[in-house]
Design a protein around this motif. Structure first.
Motif, PDB file in Angstrom:
ATOM      1  N   ILE A 111       0.835  -1.200   0.000  1.00 14.58           N
ATOM      2  CA  ILE A 111       0.000   0.000   0.000  1.00 14.58           C
ATOM      3  C   ILE A 111       0.875   1.258   0.000  1.00 14.58           C
ATOM      4  N   THR A 112       1.960   1.216   0.768  1.00 15.27           N
ATOM      5  CA  THR A 112       2.869   2.370   0.825  1.00 15.27           C
ATOM      6  C   THR A 112       3.458   2.661  -0.547  1.00 15.27           C
ATOM      7  N   TRP A 113       3.779   1.612  -1.290  1.00 14.97           N
ATOM      8  CA  TRP A 113       4.318   1.814  -2.633  1.00 14.97           C
ATOM      9  C   TRP A 113       3.302   2.515  -3.532  1.00 14.97           C
ATOM     10  N   GLN A 114       2.034   2.231  -3.349  1.00 18.53           N
ATOM     11  CA  GLN A 114       1.012   2.938  -4.130  1.00 18.53           C
ATOM     12  C   GLN A 114       0.979   4.421  -3.778  1.00 18.53           C
ATOM     13  N   VAL A 115       1.171   4.735  -2.486  1.00 17.86           N
ATOM     14  CA  VAL A 115       1.243   6.137  -2.072  1.00 17.86           C
ATOM     15  C   VAL A 115       2.436   6.817  -2.738  1.00 17.86           C
ATOM     16  N   ILE A 116       3.578   6.152  -2.740  1.00 21.63           N
ATOM     17  CA  ILE A 116       4.796   6.714  -3.344  1.00 21.63           C
ATOM     18  C   ILE A 116       4.629   6.874  -4.852  1.00 21.63           C
ATOM     19  N   ARG A 117       4.022   5.896  -5.477  1.00 18.48           N
ATOM     20  CA  ARG A 117       3.852   5.915  -6.932  1.00 18.48           C
ATOM     21  C   ARG A 117       3.054   7.135  -7.382  1.00 18.48           C
ATOM     22  N   ASP A 118       2.063   7.530  -6.603  1.00 12.83           N
ATOM     23  CA  ASP A 118       1.224   8.671  -6.971  1.00 12.83           C
ATOM     24  C   ASP A 118       1.769  10.002  -6.472  1.00 12.83           C
ATOM     25  N   ASN A 119       2.776   9.969  -5.587  1.00 13.47           N
ATOM     26  CA  ASN A 119       3.383  11.203  -5.056  1.00 13.47           C
ATOM     27  C   ASN A 119       4.901  11.040  -5.040  1.00 13.47           C
ATOM     28  N   PRO A 120       5.520  10.830  -6.204  1.00 18.70           N
ATOM     29  CA  PRO A 120       6.928  10.404  -6.223  1.00 18.70           C
ATOM     30  C   PRO A 120       7.942  11.496  -5.928  1.00 18.70           C
ATOM     31  N   VAL A 121       7.651  12.726  -6.252  1.00 16.74           N
ATOM     32  CA  VAL A 121       8.678  13.769  -6.215  1.00 16.74           C
ATOM     33  C   VAL A 121       8.818  14.380  -4.829  1.00 16.74           C
ATOM     34  N   PHE A 122       7.714  14.882  -4.287  1.00 18.38           N
ATOM     35  CA  PHE A 122       7.773  15.585  -3.003  1.00 18.38           C
ATOM     36  C   PHE A 122       7.028  14.859  -1.894  1.00 18.38           C
ATOM     37  N   GLY A 123       6.412  13.731  -2.171  1.00 19.33           N
ATOM     38  CA  GLY A 123       5.711  12.988  -1.138  1.00 19.33           C
ATOM     39  C   GLY A 123       4.401  13.646  -0.750  1.00 19.33           C
ATOM     40  N   VAL A 124       3.797  13.129   0.314  1.00 16.14           N
ATOM     41  CA  VAL A 124       2.491  13.630   0.764  1.00 16.14           C
ATOM     42  C   VAL A 124       2.613  14.638   1.886  1.00 16.14           C
ATOM     43  N   GLY A 125       3.815  14.800   2.462  1.00 16.31           N
ATOM     44  CA  GLY A 125       4.017  15.785   3.517  1.00 16.31           C
ATOM     45  C   GLY A 125       4.136  15.159   4.889  1.00 16.31           C
ATOM     46  N   LEU A 126       4.723  15.906   5.821  1.00 13.66           N
ATOM     47  CA  LEU A 126       4.928  15.415   7.179  1.00 13.66           C
ATOM     48  C   LEU A 126       3.595  15.130   7.866  1.00 13.66           C
ATOM     49  N   ASP A 127       3.543  14.006   8.554  1.00 14.79           N
ATOM     50  CA  ASP A 127       2.372  13.567   9.313  1.00 14.79           C
ATOM     51  C   ASP A 127       1.163  13.300   8.426  1.00 14.79           C
ATOM     52  N   GLN A 128       1.373  13.178   7.128  1.00 15.41           N
ATOM     53  CA  GLN A 128       0.274  12.880   6.208  1.00 15.41           C
ATOM     54  C   GLN A 128       0.301  11.436   5.722  1.00 15.41           C
ATOM     55  N   TYR A 129       1.246  10.652   6.210  1.00 19.20           N
ATOM     56  CA  TYR A 129       1.339   9.260   5.753  1.00 19.20           C
ATOM     57  C   TYR A 129       0.116   8.454   6.168  1.00 19.20           C
ATOM     58  N   THR A 130      -0.266   8.544   7.440  1.00 20.00           N
ATOM     59  CA  THR A 130      -1.359   7.720   7.942  1.00 20.00           C
ATOM     60  C   THR A 130      -2.689   7.987   7.232  1.00 20.00           C
ATOM     61  N   PRO A 131      -3.134   9.254   7.089  1.00 19.48           N
ATOM     62  CA  PRO A 131      -4.399   9.463   6.367  1.00 19.48           C
ATOM     63  C   PRO A 131      -4.338   9.017   4.911  1.00 19.48           C
ATOM     64  N   HIS A 132      -3.209   9.239   4.243  1.00 16.27           N
ATOM     65  CA  HIS A 132      -3.087   8.786   2.858  1.00 16.27           C
ATOM     66  C   HIS A 132      -3.054   7.256   2.787  1.00 16.27           C
ATOM     67  N   PHE A 133      -2.354   6.629   3.724  1.00 12.04           N
ATOM     68  CA  PHE A 133      -2.330   5.167   3.756  1.00 12.04           C
ATOM     69  C   PHE A 133      -3.743   4.628   3.916  1.00 12.04           C
ATOM     70  N   GLY A 134      -4.515   5.224   4.825  1.00  9.71           N
ATOM     71  CA  GLY A 134      -5.891   4.791   5.026  1.00  9.71           C
ATOM     72  C   GLY A 134      -6.727   4.936   3.767  1.00  9.71           C
ATOM     73  N   HIS A 135      -6.539   6.053   3.057  1.00  6.50           N
ATOM     74  CA  HIS A 135      -7.284   6.273   1.813  1.00  6.50           C
ATOM     75  C   HIS A 135      -6.949   5.197   0.783  1.00  6.50           C
ATOM     76  N   TYR A 136      -5.669   4.893   0.619  1.00  7.62           N
ATOM     77  CA  TYR A 136      -5.261   3.906  -0.391  1.00  7.62           C
ATOM     78  C   TYR A 136      -5.659   2.490   0.022  1.00  7.62           C
ATOM     79  N   GLN A 137      -5.629   2.209   1.324  1.00  9.39           N
ATOM     80  CA  GLN A 137      -6.027   0.871   1.764  1.00  9.39           C
ATOM     81  C   GLN A 137      -7.530   0.674   1.580  1.00  9.39           C
ATOM     82  N   ARG A 138      -8.317   1.701   1.855  1.00  8.34           N
ATOM     83  CA  ARG A 138      -9.761   1.605   1.609  1.00  8.34           C
ATOM     84  C   ARG A 138     -10.038   1.352   0.127  1.00  8.34           C
ATOM     85  N   ALA A 139      -9.342   2.097  -0.722  1.00  3.61           N
ATOM     86  CA  ALA A 139      -9.538   1.932  -2.163  1.00  3.61           C
ATOM     87  C   ALA A 139      -9.129   0.526  -2.611  1.00  3.61           C
TER      88      ALA A 139
END
Length: 614
Positions: free
Chosen positions: A278-306
């Motif tokens: 799931i983390t790799w999917q987050v990285i794949r869609d935000n490869p250059v600058f990432g999702v931001g500090l403390d934003q990993y958990t909400p984004h992980f939840g979004h991608y895992q739900r999907a």
């Protein structure tokens, strides 16, 4: 780094230098503290203890600069530049991160750890005084190991309900990471301190205590890291140049060890592999600058739900091991997800540059060579650990990593990459010191506000637990401005509003919390608020979000079935009820038994056929 051109001029600053060493030792101790008065004190206590004492240490450094009379020689290596660049990039990324603030605790930990990285290089110039730093690092580790042994035999309380041994940490993984980070230092100090009997005995005691208590943590990553660290230390101390055969043997041992440990706790291993997926999917869609500090958990939840929404027949192992995604269980993937390719490149660059400078500047005649080898083994062990866990997210372990990298990249002025002389006047010194002190005071003031907020939050949680919702809400309303960016607090605040029957207010708070964290209970509470206000479509969506986030949970499906019944859609309620009856139970409990019994009655009542609850 900073050095003097006139040794006589150092006399007025001798006291300040001792104070710097003393303050460094205080930082080491404070970074493993527990502050029970705070919410999650085993985690927040370490962060705030480290930040406050580090701020005090930096004030002492400002005083040292102010009383200095000789010109300053700045000698900078490539690693020094990369450390500064990583802090600068993180700050810029923080500015463009939603809900973030400049006094973000994780960012401040990075800033102060980087400051200690530079200060440590100055202290290394006088190894006799640096022995005090080694002493406190080892003494703290020995205390932690003995603390864990006393927990194991029931003499002391632990800080996690489900684990026997945690030290002063929040779970065994963080505890094991800390012990492994200090173990190479125990090995190295034993060989370094040939003439210091007390320090050698302390190193032996700390090393043995770590080896005794480490198996009780049940951390597989810790044993892999320990093998790597010990192998690197022994090879470096013996001045061995590992040939192909030795490397192949080491790799083979690590591979077989990894496979054996994988099979030992297979479910946990599969769960980590799914997190990486799931983390790799987050990285794949935000490869250059990432999702931001403390934003990993909400984004992980979004991608895992999907993922679970789009894959209704996902593997059973994935369904049963899905979690909230608080950690990536691989620090490099975590950095890439939060800070993107640039952040990961800078961080890896620091590691590579420090190791490169170790091999470049370390020679047989260097009295600090054994300490450098110790630092190299420490970095190697932590890097090995970081592939399977989250050691850099643990405050004292992160501090130890920066101390090790500082030792690796430390060199004299003559061999530094860039060196220049600076001779500021008295006014310039005063202005610089006052500016730095002002910044430190501003940071400390903000930390004090956050400290009081975390203290009062614990009180509010206590009141909520005892169902004194009016008083709990009084606290939470006052705390909301200070903790507006804390997802767990906003969730608890919104949940308390819902329990008090203030559903409309609860919706607004919980919607904001959903942008900060991922928790099925959050979506359960949000669904309840929508349901009570007659917004059934939104309630359905919220319950489905909870279902897809962690599919093996029974309660979200139960709430969804009850919602369909209230909406008069019996067939849809029956469909969900049959899903519940077919689900595997991960953790047996009375609540699960009651849910399945009620769903069985629902099916029997509406479908007129017996249901096998097995």
């Amino acid at each position: 780094m900073v050095s003097t051109s006139d040794k006589k001029s150092m006399a007025p600053g001798v006291l300040v230098r001792y104070l710097t060493v003393a303050s460094f030792c205080v930082v080491i101790i404070a970074s493993v503290l527990v502050l029970p008065v705070l919410k999650d004190g085993a985690i927040t206590g370490k962060s705030y203890g480290f930040l406050w004492t580090s701020a005090g240490m930096m004030v002492v450094c400002c005083v040292a600069f102010l009383v200095r009379r000789s010109p300053v020689v700045l000698a900078l290596s490539a690693t020094d530049g990369l450390v500064a660049a990583y802090v600068l990039y993180t700050f810029v990324r923080l500015l463009y991160t939603p809900q973030a603030s400049w006094y973000n605790v994780r960012f401040l930990e990075l800033v102060f750890a980087s400051g200690i990285f530079y200060v440590n290089k100055v202290l290394l110039r006088d190894f006799q005084k640096y022995r005090a730093v080694l002493f406190f690092l080892l003494a703290t580790a020995l205390f932690q190991a003995l603390f864990g042994l006393l927990q194991l035999y029931g003499f002391l309380d632990r800080y996690h309900a489900y684990f026997q041994v945690t030290g002063t940490f929040f779970n065994p993984a963080a505890y094991a990471a800390y012990l492994v980070s200090v173990f190479p230092l125990a090995l190295g100090t034993y060989y370094i301190s040939m003439r210091c009997t007390a320090l050698r005995y302390l190193a032996v005691a700390a090393g043995l205590a770590i080896l005794v208590v480490l198996p009780a943590t049940l951390s597989r990553a810790a044993w892999i890291a320990l093998v790597v660290a010990a192998a690197v230390f022994l090879a470096g101390y013996a001045r061995l140049r590992p040939g192909r055969v030795a490397v192949c043997i080491l790799v083979t041992v690590i591979v077989f060890l990894s496979v054996a440990l994988f099979q030992w706790k297979r479910d946990s291993s599969v769960g980590r592999m799914f997190i990486w997926k799931i983390t790799w999917q987050v990285i794949r869609d935000n490869p250059v600058f990432g999702v931001g500090l403390d934003q990993y958990t909400p984004h992980f939840g979004h991608y895992q739900r999907a993922y679970f929404r789009d894959n209704p027949h996902a593997a059973a192992d994935e369904v049963m091991t899905a979690g909230k995604g608080e950690y990536a269980f691989n620090e490099f993937l975590f950095i890439a997800a939060e800070k993107g390719f640039f952040g990961l490149t800078l961080f890896v660059g620091i590691l590579v540059s420090a190791i490169r400078e170790h091999f470049k500047y370390c020679d047989r005649g260097d009295p600090a060579a054994p300490l450098r080898t110790t630092a190299l083994s420490g970095v190697a062990g932590l890097v090995a650990f970081s592939f399977f866990s989250y050691p850099f997210s643990v405050t004292p372990v992160f501090l130890n990593l920066y101390i090790f990298m500082s030792i690796l990249s430390c060199t004299d002025d003559a061999r530094a990459g860039v060196s220049f002389r600076w001779a500021p006047g008295a006014v310039a010194r005063a202005l610089f010191a006052m500016t730095m002190a002002t910044l430190i005071v501003a940071v400390t003031w903000k930390l004090c506000i956050q400290y009081r907020a975390l203290r009062d939050w614990k009180t509010a949680s206590f009141l909520k637990e005892y169902r004194d919702y009016p008083r709990a809400l009084k606290f939470m309303q006052a705390l909301e401005p200070a903790l507006h960016g804390n997802g767990q607090f906003m969730f608890e605040y919104g949940q308390t509003l819902a329990l008090q029957g203030r559903y409309t207010e609860g919706i607004a708070v919980l919607q904001h919390a959903a942008t900060l964290t991922a928790d099925p209970y959050l979506f359960n509470a949000l669904g309840l608020c929508y349901q009570e206000t007659g917004q059934f479509a939104k309630a359905e969506q919220s319950y489905q979000n909870a279902v897809y986030l962690i599919p093996h949970k029974f309660y979200p499906r139960y709430l969804l079935a009850k919602l369909y019944l209230e909406m008069g859609e019996e067939q849809r309620a029956l469909t969900v009820a049959r899903q519940i009856m077919s689900m595997s139970v991960k953790v047996p409990s009375q609540a699960v038994d009651e849910i399945k019994a009620e769903m069985a009655r629902l099916i029997e009542t509406n479908a007129h056929q017996p249901i096998n609850e097995q």
